[in-house]
Scaffold this active site. Structure first.
Site, short mmCIF file in Angstrom:
data_model
loop_
_atom_site.label_atom_id
_atom_site.label_comp_id
_atom_site.label_asym_id
_atom_site.label_seq_id
_atom_site.Cartn_x
_atom_site.Cartn_y
_atom_site.Cartn_z
CE1 TYR A 14 1.00 -0.14 4.46
CE2 TYR A 14 0.17 2.09 4.18
CZ TYR A 14 0.87 1.16 4.91
OH TYR A 14 1.46 1.54 6.09
CB SER A 252 -1.27 6.01 12.70
OG SER A 252 -1.76 5.09 11.78
CE LYS A 253 6.57 3.80 9.89
NZ LYS A 253 6.62 5.03 9.16
NE ARG A 254 -4.57 1.98 13.46
CZ ARG A 254 -4.48 2.84 14.46
NH1 ARG A 254 -3.62 2.63 15.42
NH2 ARG A 254 -5.25 3.90 14.51
CD GLN A 255 -2.77 -1.79 4.27
OE1 GLN A 255 -2.06 -2.56 4.89
NE2 GLN A 255 -3.32 -2.12 3.13
#
Ligand code: GLU
Length: 485
Positions: A14, A252-255
């Protein structure tokens, strides 16, 4: 000097919104200077390899309108542009540094390195390789390698020096060389680390400007040491600030929260997204809010990018996207809306023609495309009345409402279809009729709107009637009256 920039992602499956901004700034800078944009795929970490990730990334770049001149799928004088296809180049360069005395073989096992790290941690010392293998003679190294012993190649960072580089955004950055680890350049499986591959490729691909995220600043002194060891001229560095949450914490690195795919899936228009991220940390110093890609190219100045982190303000993005929606043609709007309507299983009624009216009603009310159809739900789905008393305006009564609904049905029946499909004309007619009848506006307009929408909140009755057309309007008013009576 002809400007050459590169976007060098490690495809993860992603695209992080921060990486898209890096790609955009490289694009804007190169295009502003009539230079070249290179797309280079940094995929040497095979453990993290995600099949199809590169193709996916290229598709996303295409969707948001960022093209490139050299890279996978395109010709170019410095290919291949995929690092996993360039292993031999890195191996040759690592060996060259060993020959020149700027790098050395290291045979230390992971266990030894782990123990060393633990010891240094306990002593609160900088975590660094202790150079045990630096003193090995080249004859000994050759012999051990011949026997098949596994070794990495490490860069020999010079002692007692200040390593300095100029950053176009942050000015001079200096680090003492004694604080820098002897970085592994080539792993024991023959694959390069990011540092070696990145520097070798930037040099061989004649990159003039390295524009990347601020999180790479700690790596840059190692790269500077590498340029020096090879005797190469360094590119210009520009490290762009990180993106932050509204509370100023690191994004955040949350997709799901930060992937470009997700923003597109929510229905932000690509051009709005590009406009928005261009202005994260850079400001063309004008009151203008909407910029085309061409305007951004014209105005972009890397030295004006802020040093401090840029807050990703989704409300601003919503606002900007709404402005873009208002600005696109009805045809474009409908084309964008179609997949979203389809995913909700909303189909226009057979024979529906008033698309311009529909686009106008929707455009004014939604922020992003995944909201499409909610405001005009009653066009797609027949309303059900769980609670018919909703039809009664708060200052009115049930009896009065039943009478008015009956009158409304007769009134609509008397109007030509054409006058209903034009909301402005319809508004004039109804207002005049209300006056003639000496009704209260609320007594009429509230039940009419609820009869058409079935909802407590919706667009106004004229807008809805113009969407639904004479037959449906009369039918719904009739049903509402029957339900209430
Ligand atoms: N492959 C690195 C990344 O994923 C590139 C960093 C750089 O631009 O040097 O961000």
């Amino acid at each position: 000097m002809k400007v050459r920039t590169r976007f060098a992602p490690s495809p993860t499956g992603y695209v992080h919104i921060g990486n898209l901004r890096t790609a955009l700034y490289n694009h804007l800078f190169a295009r502003h200077h009539k230079g070249t944009v290179v797309l280079r795929i940094e995929d040497t970490d095979r453990e993290r390899h995600v099949p199809g990730a590169m193709e996916h990334l290229i598709l996303i770049l295409e969707q948001v309108g960022l093209d490139y001149d050299e890279g996978p799928g395109k010709d170019g004088p410095f290919g291949p542009y995929i690092q996993s296809e360039r292993s031999a180049v890195y191996q040759d360069h690592a060996r060259l540094l060993v020959e020149k005395g700027h790098a050395y073989y290291c045979f230390c096992s992971n266990e030894r390195l782990g123990a060393l790290r633990a010891e240094q941690k306990e002593q609160k010392a900088i975590s660094k390789y202790d150079r045990k293998c630096l003193t090995l003679s080249s004859a000994e190294c050759d012999e051990r390698l011949k026997k098949g012993e596994r070794a990495v190649i490490r860069l020999r960072i010079p002692d007692n020096e200040v390593i300095t580089f100029e950053d176009s955004i942050r000015g001079t950055i200096s680090v003492h060389s004694n604080e820098i680890d002897d970085q592994v350049l080539l792993k024991s499986d023959g694959m390069p680390t990011y540092h070696l591959a990145n520097v070798v490729d930037d040099h061989l691909m004649e990159i003039t400007h390295v524009i990347r995220g601020e999180d790479w600043i700690p790596s840059t002194p190692k790269h500077v040491a590498l340029y020096r060891a090879f005797g190469w001229v360094m590119p210009v560095f520009a490290h762009v600030p990180l993106l932050l949450n509204p509370d100023k914490t690191k994004l955040s690195k949350r997709q799901g929260d930060v992937s470009v795919e997700d923003f597109l899936a929510q229905g932000y228009l690509p051009q709005a997204l590009i406009n928005f991220i261009a202005l994260l940390g850079w400001n063309p110093r004008s009151d203008q809010e909407r910029y085309t890609l061409e305007e951004l190219i014209e105005l972009f100045d890397i030295s004006k990018v802020n040093k401090s982190g840029a807050v990703l303000n989704k409300e601003k993005l919503d606002w900007l996207n709404h402005e873009y929606l208002l600005g696109i043609t009805d045809k474009e709007f409908i084309a964008h809306a179609e997949p979203f309507l389809k995913s909700k299983a909303y189909a226009f009624p057979a024979g529906f023609k008033n698309f311009a009216q529909w686009a106008r009603v929707e455009k004014q009310r939604i922020k992003k495309m995944n909201e499409v159809g909610e405001e005009t739900r009653c066009l797609f789905i027949e309303p059900t009345f769980e609670n018919p008393s909703l039809l009664v305006w708060k200052k009115s009564t049930q009896e009065k409402t039943v009478v008015i609904l009956a009158e409304l049905e007769v009134f609509f029946d008397s109007l030509p279809e054409h006058d209903i499909l034009d909301d402005k004309l319809l508004e004039e007619h109804i207002k005049q009729w209300i006056e003639e009848k000496h009704f209260e506006r609320g007594d009429v307009l509230w039940p009419l709107r609820v009869a058409l929408s079935g909802a407590e909140r919706s667009p106004g009755p004229f807008e809805l009637a113009a969407l639904l057309g004479k037959k449906v309007v009369c039918g719904r008013i009739h049903n509402a009256r029957v339900l209430l009576a």
